[in-house]
Design an enzyme around this catalytic site. Structure first.
Site, short mmCIF file in Angstrom:
data_model
loop_
_atom_site.label_atom_id
_atom_site.label_comp_id
_atom_site.label_asym_id
_atom_site.label_seq_id
_atom_site.Cartn_x
_atom_site.Cartn_y
_atom_site.Cartn_z
CG HIS A 95 -0.30 0.24 2.53
ND1 HIS A 95 0.06 -0.79 3.37
CD2 HIS A 95 0.09 1.37 3.15
CE1 HIS A 95 0.62 -0.29 4.46
NE2 HIS A 95 0.65 1.01 4.34
CG ASP A 126 0.95 -5.18 2.97
OD1 ASP A 126 1.05 -4.34 2.06
OD2 ASP A 126 0.69 -4.89 4.15
CB SER A 208 6.89 2.64 10.93
OG SER A 208 6.96 3.42 9.77
#
Length: 975
Positions: A95, A126, A208
Site C-alpha cells: 500500500h 503486502d 511503521s
C-alpha cells in the site's frame, strides 16, 4: 477535495490521512541515532546491530494521486529499507508502493532526500519494491539489508526498526511466537491472503509500515505488515523471489487458480473431511506441522470453479504434499499458462484435479480510463475475492462527475450505459465514445456490497468541462503512469421542443396551489470545481419562474452558488433543458437563471410577485417541496420577520446571506422544505422559501436553514432582467445586526432618537449596528457604529438599507463612541464581487479572496487565496491548506495570480519551490512544495462569455499554454 474543517493551523497534521498503521506504539526518540537510548536493557551486540540497521532504513513520504482499485487518493508516510544498494531497490509495503499512480520520495538516516519510483507491487501480498538513484546520495555510504526468510523461527528475538517521518527512530522489540498464522483481515479494502504471517509476542504495540524485522545478526527476517496488525509480519520468501527476478531482468510471474486458502489445524480439518490416512501421511512427512490448507473462497468462472469447492482440503500439487503457502505459491508462480495436478479431499473422498494456472497480473488492473470526471478500470481480483464474484465488470474507482452516484462512495460496477451492456473496460470505452456531450443516458449499476439490487439512473454526460477521454497505463520502467487521449467528444445534439403537463392539486383545499405548481421548475447544479468555499459538487432544488416568456427563474444561492457550473432545469418533471446563470445577488441569497422557453411546450405560468411586504401574524398558504421532491401545501401564519443571522463558517468562509430580513412560519413543513413560497389566497407570491447555507458543525455536517425572503426586494432586479439589463448593484461593505433600545441607550443614542425610533416602527423598537466592515475597500463606517438614519430616513428596518443598491453615496447619521456623527458614505460596486478566475496549481485551487473571506477577515494579505486542494496532490503532501494566502514565491513577492503564474512558470518540473504563506489568522510561515506537472499540471479557468460554457480553460506547460488536458477534475471539485 478538502475544503472544510479546521485547516488554518500552521502545521495541521490531521490533514495527512495515515493508513491504519499509525505509529502509536513505538518507543519514539527525538534523536535519529543513539538507538541505545531505546534499548536500554539491550546487549552491546543488539545496540551495534541496530546502529548498522538504521543506516539502511528510510522514511518514505508518498501520495497515491487518485483513487484506484480498493484505495482512495492518499497522502501518507511510511518506512522502507534498502535491499540492493547498487541498483537502489527499497522493500516496503504494497500500500506504500500503491496500486495506482504513485509519486514520492525517501529520506535517509542523514536526512538526504531522493525521489523514488515504483518497480513492483505484488497483486496479493503486502510488499512492493521502489527504486532510487544511489548516485544521488552524496554524504553517506549506501548499504543494504540481506533478506533471510529462513531465519524467521519461533523463539527468535527480533527488533522492528522504523523511521518515523525521517525525524524519530522507532524500535519495537519482541520474540517470534508463531510463523503459521493466517493473514490478518482488515475488512473492506486491500487484504493480504494466501500466505502465512509471522506473529510476535511484542513488548509494545505499534509500528511503521514497511519497517524491517531484523535479528541480532542484522538480517531482515520479515516485513512489518500494514494496517493495524502491528505485531504481524510478512515472511520474506516471496519478496526475495521478486527481488531476484527484478535483479536478473526477469518478469515476476504470479500464478493463480482464483482460490483463497486458509491454514486450519488438524482438528478442524478432520471435521471438514480429512481422512485418518492422509492425516497420518501428512504428519509423517511434516512432523512439526499442525494443520493443512483448506479452500475458503473459490471464485466463479475462475480456473478452479467447478473443480474445487469451499471446504476442500489440499493434499498434493504435482505429486508433492503441500501444507505451506510458500510451497503452493512456488508451484503456481512457475506454472503460469500451464496445467497443474492437484489432489484434494472432500468429505473424506480423495479427488484428482487438473487445472490451468492463470496469470495473476492479468486480473490485477494496471490501467484506468478517465472520462466525464470519473475513473474506471476492470474489476480487480482483490475486490472480486472479497465478495466471491467473478473477476469481470467495469469498476468505478473514482465515482465523480457524471458518475457520482447517490449513496456509498465506492464499490460501483457499471452493468450498462446508454442501453448497451458494458461487461469490460474495452466495451465501456466503445459505448462512451459514441455518446454526445450533454446527453442524458440510462445507466444501470450495482454495488459490491449489495449485488442483489440493480440501480438505474439517468446520467448527464459531461464532455465539456472534462473534454478528454484519457487512458492511463502503468509504466514500471519509468515508474510513472503514461497518459494517452482516446477520443474527442462528440458535439451535443441540439434539443428539440418538448411538451408536458403539470400535475394538478385538486384535493389540497387551495385552488391557487395548482396554478402555483406551474410556476416551479426543478434545478440541478453541477460544479466541476469547488470555488468560494462551497462544500458540494452537486445541488438540487426548486426555482420559481418569474417570467415564463423569457425563461427567468429565481433560485437559492445554496443551490446555485456561482456560475462555473452546469445547470439543468426540469419542467413539469418531464422536460429537461439547459440553463445559465444571469445574476447572483451578493447579499440576499438568490440567483436568477434562464432557460430557452422555445424548447418548452408546457403551460408554465409566471408567478405573480407581491410588491407589498408580508407582515408578522399574516396568514398565508405555504407551498413547498420536501426532501422527496414532492409538493406539500399547508395553511400557515408568519411567526417572525427579523434580520437574518446565519452564522459564518469559521473554518472555510463561504457565501451566506446578510443584511436581509428572514421570515419564519408556524408550520412544521417549513423545516422539511428547502424550496417553496408563501402566497395569499389568490396565489400571489408574498415570499420565497429558500435554503440558506450556514456553518459546518464539529461533526463535519453542513447546517442549512430554511427561511422566507419577501418578494418586494426581488422586483427591481427582476424588472431590469426582463428589460435585458444585467443589474449593476452597489452596496455598503458592512454587515449589520440589530440592537435594542436598552443597548443603544448605553452606546450613546439620545432620548430624542429613541423617541423617533418608537414612532417610526411601533412594532419593532430597534436600530442597527455595524458588526463587521469588509476589508479591501475604504472604510468610512467602523465596527460598532450605530446607524440612526440613511438619506434622512430613520433606519429601523433592514429593508430600508436597500437604497444602497442604486446610490453611489449615502448620507448617514451614526453614533460612534457615544458621539453623533453625520457621514457621507460611499457604496462600492459589486461587478467584480464574484470569482471570475481560478488557477489550479499542484492540486490547489487558487483565486482572489471571495466575498465571504472579505466579510470575515480583517486584512487581505494577497489576491492569491487557497480555496481547496486535491487529496494525493503536492498541495496535500506539503501542507498548502485551504484559507491560506500565498504572498511570495522563492523570495519574490506575488500579490496576484498574474505575478504568481509568472514566477512558478520559471520553475522546472519536479523541483522544489518556496512559498511564503500567511494563514487566515495572520500567522506567516514558509513551506516548500515540489511541482508535479505529470499528474498535476497547472491550469487556469477564466470567465469568458464567448465560450459555450462561459469559461475558458488553459493548461500551462512550462512557460507556455495550450487548450488544456484532462486531469482529475472532480477531485478538484469534490471530496
Amino acid at each position: 477535495m478538502e475544503m472544510n474543517g479546521d485547516s488554518r493551523a500552521k502545521r495541521n497534521k490531521d490533514d495527512i490521512h495515515l493508513p491504519g498503521d499509525a505509529e502509536q506504539g513505538f518507543v519514539a526518540l527525538e534523536t535519529r541515532l543513539l538507538p541505545s537510548a531505546v534499548a536500554t536493557h539491550d546487549s552491546a551486540e543488539w545496540q551495534k546491530t541496530i546502529e548498522e540497521v538504521v543506516r539502511n532504513v528510510v522514511s518514505i513520504r508518498f501520495c497515491q494521486t487518485c483513487s484506484f482499485d480498493t484505495e482512495s487518493a492518499i497522502t501518507s508516510e511510511a518506512t522502507g529499507f534498502i535491499v540492493d544498494a547498487e541498483r537502489g531497490y527499497i522493500l516496503t509495503n504494497r500500500h506504500v508502493v500503491c496500486a495506482g499512480p504513485f509519486w514520492g520520495y525517501c529520506v535517509f538516516d542523514n536526512h538526504e532526500e531522493c525521489d523514488v519510483y515504483p518497480v513492483y507491487r505484488d497483486p496479493i501480498h503486502d510488499f512492493g519494491i521502489l527504486r532510487f538513484d544511489p548516485k544521488a546520495i552524496k554524504y553517506m555510504p549506501v548499504g543494504a539489508l540481506q533478506l533471510r526468510p529462513d531465519l524467521a523461527r519461533v523463539g527468535a528475538e527480533i527488533r522492528v526498526v522504523g523511521n518515523d517521518a525521517g525525524e524519530k527512530l522507532s524500535i519495537l522489540s519482541g520474540v517470534i511466537s508463531r510463523v503459521d498464522r493466517n493473514a490478518p483481515d482488515y475488512g473492506d479494502g486491500y487484504n493480504d491472503f494466501n500466505t502465512n504471517y509471522i506473529q510476535a509476542a511484542a513488548s509494545a504495540s505499534g509500528g511503521s509500515s514497511g519497517s524491517p524485522v531484523v535479528n541480532i545478526d542484522g538480517y531482515a527476517v520479515a516485513l512489518q505488515a500494514g494496517g493495524t496488525a502491528t505485531d504481524y509480519f510478512l515472511p520474506l520468501d516471496r519478496p526475495l523471489r521478486a527481488l531476484e527476478c527484478i535483479r536478473n531482468g526477469r518478469p515476476v510471474t504470479r500464478g493463480t487458480i482464483q482460490t483463497q486458502w486458509l491454514t486450519k489445524p488438524f482438528d478442524e480439518c478432520r471435521r471438514v473431511g480429512l481422512s485418518p490416512e492422509w492425516e497420518a501421511a501428512v504428519r509423517k512427512g511434516f512432523p512439526k506441522e499442525i494443520g493443512m490448507l483448506v479452500a475458503e473462497v473459490v471464485l466463479p468462472e475462475g480456473p478452479a470453479h467447478g473443480h474445487i469447492e469451499e471446504g476442500d482440503i489440499l493434499i498434493k500439487v504435482n505429486g508433492a504434499l503441500i501444507t505451506k503457502f510458500v510451497d503452493l505459491d512456488e508451484i503456481l508462480d512457475n506454472s503460469v499458462g500451464k496445467g497443474v495436478k492437484m489432489l484434494v479431499e472432500r468429505g473424506g473422498k480423495a479427488m484428482d484435479i487438473e487445472l490451468d494456472v492463470g496469470d495473476l497480473h492479468a486480473i490485477t488492473p494496471d490501467r484506468f480510463l478517465t472520462v466525464c470526471g470519473a475513473s474506471f478500470h476492470d474489476l480487480s481480483y482483490q475486490s472480486a475475492r472479497l465478495y466471491a464474484i467473478p473477476v469481470r465488470g467495469v469498476y468505478v474507482c473514482e465515482p465523480a462527475g457524471s458518475f457520482r452516484f447517490d449513496g456509498m462512495d465506492k464499490g460501483w460496477i457499471i452493468e450498462s450505459l446508454d442501453n448497451k451492456k458494458t461487461p469490460n473496460l474495452n466495451e465501456f470505452i466503445e459505448v462512451v465514445k459514441n455518446i454526445p456531450d450533454r446527453s442524458r443516458v440510462v445507466a444501470t449499476y450495482r454495488h459490491l456490497r449489495d449485488l442483489h439490487t440493480m440501480h438505474t439512473s439517468i446520467l448527464y454526460i459531461d464532455r465539456h468541462w472534462t473534454a478528454k477521454m484519457r487512458m492511463a497505463i502503468r509504466n514500471d520502467v519509468a515508474g510513472l503512469w503514461d497518459f494517452s487521449d482516446i477520443a474527442e467528444p462528440k458535439p451535443p445534439v441540439p434539443l428539440a421542443p418538448s411538451s408536458a403537463q403539470f400535475i394538478r392539486l385538486d384535493n389540497v383545499g387551495y385552488p391557487a396551489a395548482s396554478d402555483l405548481v406551474r410556476s416551479f421548475v426543478r434545478i440541478s447544479c453541477v460544479m466541476p470545481i469547488k470555488l468560494d468555499g462551497f462544500p458540494r459538487a452537486r445541488k438540487t432544488g426548486f426555482g420559481l419562474v418569474v417570467d415564463a416568456e423569457k425563461g427567468l427563474v429565481v433560485v437559492s444561492r445554496a443551490v446555485v452558488p456561482y456560475d462555473l457550473c452546469d445547470i439543468s432545469i426540469t419542467v413539469a418533471e418531464s422536460i429537461v433543458v439547459e440553463g445559465k446563470v444571469l445574476f447572483l445577488h451578493p447579499l440576499q441569497n438568490y440567483a436568477v437563471v434562464q432557460y430557452d422557453p422555445t424548447l418548452v411546450k408546457a403551460p408554465v405560468l409566471s408567478a405573480r410577485l407581491s410588491s407589498e411586504h408580508i407582515t408578522q401574524g399574516a396568514s398565508a398558504m405555504f407551498l413547498g417541496f420536501n426532501q422527496n421532491l414532492r409538493v406539500v401545501v399547508a395553511k400557515t401564519s408568519v411567526t417572525d420577520i427579523t434580520t437574518v443571522a446565519v452564522p459564518a463558517n469559521s473554518s472555510a468562509p463561504r457565501y451566506r446571506a446578510i443584511n436581509v430580513d428572514a421570515i419564519t412560519v408556524d408550520t412544521s413543513l417549513s423545516g422539511q422544505c428547502g424550496s417553496g413560497v408563501l402566497a395569499d389566497a389568490d396565489g400571489t407570491v408574498q415570499a420565497l422559501w429558500l435554503t440558506y447555507l450556514g456553518e459546518r458543525t464539529h461533526s463535519n455536517k453542513d447546517v442549512e436553514y430554511h427561511l422566507g425572503l419577501a418578494t418586494p426586494s426581488l422586483l427591481p432586479v427582476i424588472r431590469q432582467l426582463q428589460n435585458g439589463i444585467i443589474p449593476k448593484l452597489r452596496m455598503l461593505n458592512v454587515e449589520l445586526h440589530l440592537v435594542h433600545m436598552s443597548q443603544v441607550r448605553i452606546m450613546g443614542v439620545s432620548e430624542e432618537w429613541i423617541r423617533r425610533v418608537e414612532q417610526d416602527n411601533p412594532e419593532r423598537h430597534q436600530l442597527f449596528m455595524v458588526r463587521k466592515v469588509e476589508c479591501g475597500h475604504s472604510q468610512t463606517l467602523e465596527e460598532g457604529d450605530v446607524i440612526l438614519s440613511i438619506n434622512g430616513k430613520v433606519m429601523t428596518r433592514i429593508t430600508e438599507l436597500d437604497v444602497m443598491y442604486d446610490h453611489e453615496h449615502l448620507d448617514m447619521v451614526v453614533v460612534r463612541n457615544c458621539e453623533e456623527m453625520t457621514l457621507r458614505v460611499p457604496t462600492v460596486p459589486t461587478d467584480d464581487l464574484e470569482t471570475d478566475r481560478a488557477v489550479i496549481f499542484c492540486g490547489a485551487v487558487l483565486h482572489r479572496p471571495h466575498h465571504a473571506v472579505r466579510q470575515q477577515i480583517s486584512t487581505i494579505h494577497s489576491e492569491i487565496y487557497v480555496s481547496a486542494r486535491t487529496r494525493g496532490s503536492p498541495a496535500y503532501q506539503y501542507q498548502l491548506v485551504p484559507t491560506n494566502f500565498i504572498v511570495g514565491v522563492n523570495g519574490v513577492k506575488t500579490s496576484d495570480l498574474d505575478s504568481f503564474l509568472h514566477e512558478v512558470s520559471k520553475i522546472p518540473d519536479n523541483t522544489y519551490l518556496r512559498l511564503r504563506i500567511i494563514t487566515f489568522d495572520n500567522i506567516p510561515f514558509v513551506i516548500t512544495i515540489k511541482k508535479n506537472e505529470h499528474y498535476f499540471p497547472t491550469m487556469e479557468f477564466i470567465k469568458d462569455p464567448s465560450e459555450p460554457c462561459g469559461w475558458r480553460r488553459q493548461t500551462y506547460e512550462g512557460k507556455f499554454t495550450h487548450a488544456g488536458i484532462k486531469t482529475h477534475m472532480d477531485e478538484l471539485g469534490g471530496e
